[in-house]
Design a protein around this motif. Structure first.
Motif, mmCIF file in Angstrom:
data_model
loop_
_atom_site.group_PDB
_atom_site.id
_atom_site.type_symbol
_atom_site.label_atom_id
_atom_site.label_comp_id
_atom_site.label_asym_id
_atom_site.label_seq_id
_atom_site.Cartn_x
_atom_site.Cartn_y
_atom_site.Cartn_z
ATOM 1 N N GLY A 118 0.815 -1.220 0.000
ATOM 2 C CA GLY A 118 0.000 0.000 0.000
ATOM 3 C C GLY A 118 0.843 1.261 0.000
ATOM 4 N N ASP A 119 0.217 2.372 -0.392
ATOM 5 C CA ASP A 119 0.931 3.653 -0.465
ATOM 6 C C ASP A 119 0.851 4.429 0.837
ATOM 7 O OD1 ASP A 119 1.648 3.069 -2.993
ATOM 8 O OD2 ASP A 119 0.074 4.246 -3.961
ATOM 9 N N LYS A 120 -0.366 4.461 1.418
ATOM 10 C CA LYS A 120 -0.530 5.192 2.678
ATOM 11 C C LYS A 120 -0.770 4.166 3.779
ATOM 12 C CE LYS A 120 -1.995 9.714 1.143
ATOM 13 N NZ LYS A 120 -3.015 10.789 1.235
ATOM 14 N N VAL A 121 0.236 4.012 4.572
ATOM 15 C CA VAL A 121 0.179 2.950 5.597
ATOM 16 C C VAL A 121 0.377 3.589 6.967
ATOM 17 C CG1 VAL A 121 1.257 0.823 6.390
ATOM 18 C CG2 VAL A 121 1.114 1.287 3.958
ATOM 19 N N ALA A 122 -0.399 3.093 7.935
ATOM 20 C CA ALA A 122 -0.230 3.581 9.310
ATOM 21 C C ALA A 122 1.087 3.056 9.867
ATOM 22 C CB ALA A 122 -1.391 3.103 10.173
ATOM 23 N N ILE A 123 1.666 3.844 10.759
ATOM 24 C CA ILE A 123 2.977 3.441 11.311
ATOM 25 C C ILE A 123 2.888 2.109 12.055
ATOM 26 C CG2 ILE A 123 2.761 4.737 13.496
ATOM 27 C CD1 ILE A 123 5.925 5.391 12.523
ATOM 28 N N PRO A 178 0.312 9.429 8.262
ATOM 29 C CA PRO A 178 0.551 8.163 7.552
ATOM 30 C C PRO A 178 2.014 8.118 7.090
ATOM 31 C CG PRO A 178 -0.708 9.675 6.188
ATOM 32 C CD PRO A 178 -0.526 10.361 7.503
ATOM 33 N N VAL A 179 2.534 6.916 6.992
ATOM 34 C CA VAL A 179 3.955 6.794 6.610
ATOM 35 C C VAL A 179 4.104 7.187 5.135
ATOM 36 C CG1 VAL A 179 5.916 5.208 6.443
ATOM 37 C CG2 VAL A 179 4.247 4.920 8.278
ATOM 38 N N PRO A 180 4.999 8.127 4.821
ATOM 39 C CA PRO A 180 5.151 8.534 3.420
ATOM 40 C C PRO A 180 5.585 7.376 2.522
ATOM 41 C CG PRO A 180 6.332 10.004 4.905
ATOM 42 C CD PRO A 180 5.875 8.863 5.724
ATOM 43 N N LYS A 181 5.162 7.474 1.263
ATOM 44 C CA LYS A 181 5.444 6.395 0.303
ATOM 45 C C LYS A 181 6.963 6.158 0.150
ATOM 46 C CE LYS A 181 4.286 4.844 -4.329
ATOM 47 N NZ LYS A 181 5.611 4.361 -4.608
ATOM 48 N N GLU A 182 7.728 7.247 0.213
ATOM 49 C CA GLU A 182 9.186 7.141 0.061
ATOM 50 C C GLU A 182 9.786 6.230 1.144
ATOM 51 O OE1 GLU A 182 7.531 9.998 -0.137
ATOM 52 O OE2 GLU A 182 7.913 10.567 -2.212
ATOM 53 N N ILE A 183 9.260 6.387 2.352
ATOM 54 C CA ILE A 183 9.766 5.566 3.481
ATOM 55 C C ILE A 183 9.428 4.092 3.245
ATOM 56 C CG2 ILE A 183 9.593 5.152 5.993
ATOM 57 C CD1 ILE A 183 10.823 7.858 5.468
ATOM 58 N N ILE A 184 8.193 3.872 2.769
ATOM 59 C CA ILE A 184 7.751 2.491 2.495
ATOM 60 C C ILE A 184 8.622 1.873 1.401
ATOM 61 C CG2 ILE A 184 5.822 1.098 1.603
ATOM 62 C CD1 ILE A 184 3.955 3.192 2.933
ATOM 63 N N ASP A 185 8.882 2.671 0.376
ATOM 64 C CA ASP A 185 9.718 2.166 -0.738
ATOM 65 C C ASP A 185 11.118 1.797 -0.260
ATOM 66 O OD1 ASP A 185 7.663 2.413 -2.473
ATOM 67 O OD2 ASP A 185 8.301 4.341 -3.307
ATOM 68 N N ILE A 186 11.679 2.657 0.606
ATOM 69 C CA ILE A 186 13.029 2.373 1.124
ATOM 70 C C ILE A 186 13.011 1.072 1.938
ATOM 71 C CG2 ILE A 186 14.800 3.164 2.779
ATOM 72 C CD1 ILE A 186 14.903 4.737 0.181
ATOM 73 N N HIS A 187 11.972 0.933 2.750
ATOM 74 C CA HIS A 187 11.849 -0.302 3.538
ATOM 75 C C HIS A 187 11.766 -1.521 2.620
ATOM 76 C CE1 HIS A 187 9.608 -3.583 5.384
ATOM 77 N NE2 HIS A 187 10.269 -3.262 6.499
ATOM 78 N N ASN A 188 10.912 -1.410 1.592
ATOM 79 C CA ASN A 188 10.712 -2.553 0.691
ATOM 80 C C ASN A 188 11.971 -2.884 -0.111
ATOM 81 O OD1 ASN A 188 8.164 -2.761 1.650
ATOM 82 N ND2 ASN A 188 7.161 -1.808 -0.103
ATOM 83 N N GLN A 189 12.710 -1.849 -0.447
ATOM 84 C CA GLN A 189 13.984 -2.099 -1.157
ATOM 85 C C GLN A 189 14.951 -2.854 -0.243
ATOM 86 O OE1 GLN A 189 15.879 1.349 -2.929
ATOM 87 N NE2 GLN A 189 13.919 2.009 -3.777
ATOM 88 N N ALA A 190 14.991 -2.403 1.011
ATOM 89 C CA ALA A 190 15.894 -3.050 1.979
ATOM 90 C C ALA A 190 15.496 -4.506 2.198
ATOM 91 C CB ALA A 190 15.881 -2.289 3.300
ATOM 92 N N ALA A 191 14.175 -4.743 2.184
ATOM 93 C CA ALA A 191 13.679 -6.120 2.389
ATOM 94 C C ALA A 191 14.053 -7.035 1.231
ATOM 95 C CB ALA A 191 12.168 -6.096 2.592
ATOM 96 N N GLU A 192 14.363 -6.443 0.085
ATOM 97 C CA GLU A 192 14.679 -7.261 -1.098
ATOM 98 C C GLU A 192 16.154 -7.194 -1.487
ATOM 99 O OE1 GLU A 192 11.741 -5.917 -3.966
ATOM 100 O OE2 GLU A 192 10.685 -7.811 -3.648
ATOM 101 N N MET A 193 16.995 -6.825 -0.540
ATOM 102 C CA MET A 193 18.446 -6.749 -0.806
ATOM 103 C C MET A 193 19.007 -8.063 -1.308
ATOM 104 S SD MET A 193 20.401 -4.888 2.210
ATOM 105 C CE MET A 193 19.423 -3.821 3.197
#
Lengths: 88, 163
Positions: A44-49, B139-154
Motif C-alpha cells: 500500500g501507499d498510505k500505511v499507518a505506522i 501516515p507513513v510517506p510512500k518514500e519511506i515504504i519504498d526504502i523499507h521494501n527495497q531493503a527487504a529485497e536486498m
C-alpha cells in the motif's frame, strides 16, 4: 638353510586382504535444509505506522528464525567433525 | 587372485584352519619319512619322492597358515573399524536429533514472541489515544515504504539475475 630361506620369503609375501570400511556422510536435519523465507514488504501507499511496525516485527522474527538455522549449521558441522575425527 | 580369496572366504574358518594344519602335518611327515627312510631297507626308493613332496606340502601349509593368520588379523581390524563407524553413525544420528529439536524449539519461541508482540500491538498500543491521533495525522510517506521494501529485497540483488 635354503629351505628356511625359501619358507621365509614365501611367508613374508603372504597375502593381505585390504578391505575398506566406509563411513557414511552424515545426514542433515530437515529443518536445516529449509530455505530462509524472504522478508515481507509493506503493501500500500498510505500505511499507518503501526502496520509498518507489524511488518518490521515479522521481519525481525524471520531474521532470528534464519539465524537459528545458521547456528544450527555451525553446531552440526562442529559436532559431526568431532564425531568423524573420533573414528580415526 | 581376488576370486580365489573370495572362494576361500566361503569355506568356514575352522575348516580352513584344520585343512592347513593337515597340510603342515603331512609335509612334516613327508620330510621326516624321507629323512628316516634312508636307514630303512627297501624304503630308500620312496625317499626321492617323499622328501620333495613333504617339503612342498610343508612350505605350502606354512604359507597358507600364515595367510590365514594375516586374514584373521585383518578381519579383526575391519570388525573393530566397522564397530567404531557404527558407533559414530549412531552418535551422528543422535546429534542430528538434538540439533533438530533445538532448532524446532528456537523457531517455536521466536514465532511465539513475534505473534505476542503483534497481538500486543493490536490489543494495547493501537488503542492508546496519542497513537490513534498519530496514526490519523501521520501516515507513513510512500518514500519511506519504498526504502523499507527495497531493503527487504536486498537479497535479490545479491543473488543476481536468474538464469
Amino acid at each position: 638353510m635354503k629351505y628356511i630361506s625359501l619358507i621365509l620369503v614365501v611367508l613374508l609375501s603372504a597375502c593381505s586382504t585390504p578391505v575398506t570400511v566406509k563411513q557414511k556422510f552424515p545426514e542433515v536435519p530437515k529443518s536445516l535444509v529449509e530455505r530462509c523465507e524472504n522478508l515481507k514488504k509493506i503493501e500500500g501507499d498510505k500505511v499507518a505506522i503501526t502496520e509498518m511496525l507489524k511488518v518490521v516485527v515479522q521481519n525481525y522474527g524471520m531474521y532470528y528464525e534464519c539465524a537459528a538455522k545458521v547456528d544450527g549449521w555451525k553446531e552440526w558441522y562442529t559436532e559431526q567433525k568431532r564425531i568423524y575425527e573420533s573414528v580415526k | 587372485m581376488a576370486q580365489i580369496q573370495w572362494m576361500i572366504s566361503l569355506i568356514p574358518d575352522a575348516v580352513l584352519n584344520w585343512a592347513y594344519w593337515v597340510i603342515i602335518v603331512a609335509g612334516v611327515t613327508g620330510v621326516l619319512a624321507g629323512w628316516l627312510g634312508k636307514w630303512i631297507p627297501f624304503y630308500g626308493n620312496y625317499v626321492k619322492v617323499l622328501q620333495p613332496v613333504g617339503i612342498v606340502l610343508l612350505v605350502l601349509g606354512v604359507w597358507l597358515r600364515g595367510g590365514y593368520d594375516t586374514e584373521m588379523s585383518w578381519r579383526a581390524k575391519v570388525a573393530e573399524a566397522e564397530a567404531r563407524v557404527a558407533v559414530a553413525e549412531q552418535k551422528s544420528q543422535q546429534t542430528n536429533t538434538v540439533i533438530e529439536q533445538k532448532i524446532v524449539e528456537k523457531t517455536k519461541v521466536i514465532k511465539g514472541k513475534t505473534e505476542y508482540i503483534t497481538k500486543y500491538l493490536d490489543r494495547e498500543i493501537i488503542k492508546k489515544e496519542e497513537i490513534i491521533k498519530y496514526i490519523e495525522q501521520c501516515p507513513v510517506p510512500k518514500e519511506i515504504i519504498d526504502i523499507h521494501n527495497q531493503a527487504a529485497e536486498m537479497n535479490k540483488a545479491a543473488e543476481g539475475p536468474k538464469k
